[in-house]
Design a protein around this motif. Structure first.
Motif, mmCIF file in Angstrom:
data_model
loop_
_atom_site.group_PDB
_atom_site.id
_atom_site.type_symbol
_atom_site.label_atom_id
_atom_site.label_comp_id
_atom_site.label_asym_id
_atom_site.label_seq_id
_atom_site.Cartn_x
_atom_site.Cartn_y
_atom_site.Cartn_z
ATOM 1 N N SER A 52 118.958 11.317 74.273
ATOM 2 C CA SER A 52 120.361 11.702 74.398
ATOM 3 C C SER A 52 120.456 13.225 74.497
ATOM 4 O O SER A 52 119.496 13.940 74.182
ATOM 5 C CB SER A 52 121.159 11.217 73.181
ATOM 6 O OG SER A 52 120.790 11.960 72.030
ATOM 7 N N ARG A 53 121.622 13.713 74.908
ATOM 8 C CA ARG A 53 121.792 15.166 74.983
ATOM 9 C C ARG A 53 121.721 15.785 73.592
ATOM 10 O O ARG A 53 121.210 16.896 73.434
ATOM 11 C CB ARG A 53 123.102 15.510 75.681
ATOM 12 C CG ARG A 53 122.956 15.244 77.180
ATOM 13 C CD ARG A 53 124.118 15.634 77.981
ATOM 14 N NE ARG A 53 124.321 17.065 77.998
ATOM 15 C CZ ARG A 53 125.295 17.639 78.664
ATOM 16 N NH1 ARG A 53 126.139 16.918 79.361
ATOM 17 N NH2 ARG A 53 125.438 18.942 78.636
ATOM 18 N N VAL A 54 122.198 15.095 72.591
ATOM 19 C CA VAL A 54 122.111 15.607 71.215
ATOM 20 C C VAL A 54 120.646 15.729 70.802
ATOM 21 O O VAL A 54 120.243 16.738 70.212
ATOM 22 C CB VAL A 54 122.889 14.698 70.234
ATOM 23 C CG1 VAL A 54 122.619 15.086 68.788
ATOM 24 C CG2 VAL A 54 124.380 14.739 70.540
ATOM 25 N N GLU A 55 119.842 14.722 71.139
ATOM 26 C CA GLU A 55 118.408 14.784 70.820
ATOM 27 C C GLU A 55 117.735 15.920 71.591
ATOM 28 O O GLU A 55 116.846 16.599 71.055
ATOM 29 C CB GLU A 55 117.732 13.455 71.142
ATOM 30 C CG GLU A 55 118.146 12.332 70.202
ATOM 31 C CD GLU A 55 117.670 10.974 70.666
ATOM 32 O OE1 GLU A 55 117.109 10.239 69.818
ATOM 33 O OE2 GLU A 55 117.850 10.631 71.853
ATOM 34 N N PHE A 56 118.178 16.152 72.842
ATOM 35 C CA PHE A 56 117.611 17.261 73.604
ATOM 36 C C PHE A 56 117.975 18.593 72.962
ATOM 37 O O PHE A 56 117.145 19.497 72.879
ATOM 38 C CB PHE A 56 118.051 17.223 75.073
ATOM 39 C CG PHE A 56 117.453 18.339 75.876
ATOM 40 C CD1 PHE A 56 116.093 18.390 76.117
ATOM 41 C CD2 PHE A 56 118.240 19.375 76.353
ATOM 42 C CE1 PHE A 56 115.520 19.436 76.832
ATOM 43 C CE2 PHE A 56 117.686 20.426 77.077
ATOM 44 C CZ PHE A 56 116.322 20.450 77.320
ATOM 45 N N LEU A 57 119.212 18.722 72.477
ATOM 46 C CA LEU A 57 119.612 19.955 71.790
ATOM 47 C C LEU A 57 118.756 20.175 70.543
ATOM 48 O O LEU A 57 118.386 21.312 70.232
ATOM 49 C CB LEU A 57 121.097 19.913 71.429
ATOM 50 C CG LEU A 57 122.059 19.964 72.611
ATOM 51 C CD1 LEU A 57 123.499 19.749 72.138
ATOM 52 C CD2 LEU A 57 121.934 21.266 73.376
ATOM 53 N N ASP A 58 118.415 19.100 69.852
ATOM 54 C CA ASP A 58 117.512 19.205 68.697
ATOM 55 C C ASP A 58 116.128 19.704 69.127
ATOM 56 O O ASP A 58 115.519 20.523 68.439
ATOM 57 C CB ASP A 58 117.377 17.861 67.980
ATOM 58 C CG ASP A 58 118.614 17.473 67.187
ATOM 59 O OD1 ASP A 58 119.443 18.365 66.878
ATOM 60 O OD2 ASP A 58 118.756 16.274 66.892
ATOM 61 N N LEU A 59 115.646 19.208 70.283
ATOM 62 C CA LEU A 59 114.357 19.683 70.800
ATOM 63 C C LEU A 59 114.416 21.168 71.124
ATOM 64 O O LEU A 59 113.467 21.912 70.842
ATOM 65 C CB LEU A 59 113.958 18.907 72.057
ATOM 66 C CG LEU A 59 113.437 17.498 71.855
ATOM 67 C CD1 LEU A 59 113.276 16.790 73.197
ATOM 68 C CD2 LEU A 59 112.106 17.547 71.117
ATOM 69 N N LEU A 60 115.527 21.610 71.717
ATOM 70 C CA LEU A 60 115.670 23.037 72.018
ATOM 71 C C LEU A 60 115.555 23.862 70.744
ATOM 72 O O LEU A 60 114.894 24.900 70.733
ATOM 73 C CB LEU A 60 117.006 23.321 72.707
ATOM 74 C CG LEU A 60 117.177 22.788 74.124
ATOM 75 C CD1 LEU A 60 118.580 23.107 74.637
ATOM 76 C CD2 LEU A 60 116.126 23.351 75.066
ATOM 77 N N ALA A 61 116.175 23.398 69.685
ATOM 78 C CA ALA A 61 116.092 24.118 68.401
ATOM 79 C C ALA A 61 114.650 24.145 67.895
ATOM 80 O O ALA A 61 114.188 25.189 67.419
ATOM 81 C CB ALA A 61 117.005 23.457 67.371
ATOM 82 N N GLN A 62 113.936 23.035 68.026
ATOM 83 C CA GLN A 62 112.538 22.987 67.591
ATOM 84 C C GLN A 62 111.670 23.976 68.367
ATOM 85 O O GLN A 62 110.750 24.572 67.816
ATOM 86 C CB GLN A 62 111.972 21.580 67.757
ATOM 87 C CG GLN A 62 112.531 20.573 66.800
ATOM 88 C CD GLN A 62 112.054 19.168 67.113
ATOM 89 O OE1 GLN A 62 111.032 18.972 67.768
ATOM 90 N NE2 GLN A 62 112.793 18.177 66.649
#
Length: 82
Positions: A52-62
């Protein structure tokens, strides 16, 4: 779906986690970098990774990559509107 086979030195393999995780880890890093360079959107990145886009945003933070993709010129234009 296409399959890509690459060879990596044994010493580098541990960077990507287990053997089973290496392909996914490399793809994730590549997609995050493509997004950072402005080559793909958040939506396309999410689609490629199957998250999901939310999960992708979490990856960006990582990966310590900002979700904001403004050029200096675009940012100046946005600030001039206020």
């Amino acid at each position: 779906m296409q399959t890509l086979s690459i060879s990596i030195p044994d010493a580098a393999a541990t960077v990507f986690g287990s053997r089973d995780q290496a392909g996914e880890s490399i793809l994730t890093a590549a997609v995050v970098k493509w997004f950072e360079l402005g080559r793909i959107s958040q939506g396309k990145a999410s689609e490629i990774l199957g998250v999901s886009r939310v999960e992708f945003l979490d990856l960006l933070a990582q990966y310590q990559v900002t979700a904001w993709q403004y050029s200096e010129k675009e940012l100046d234009q946005e600030l001039a509107l206020e």
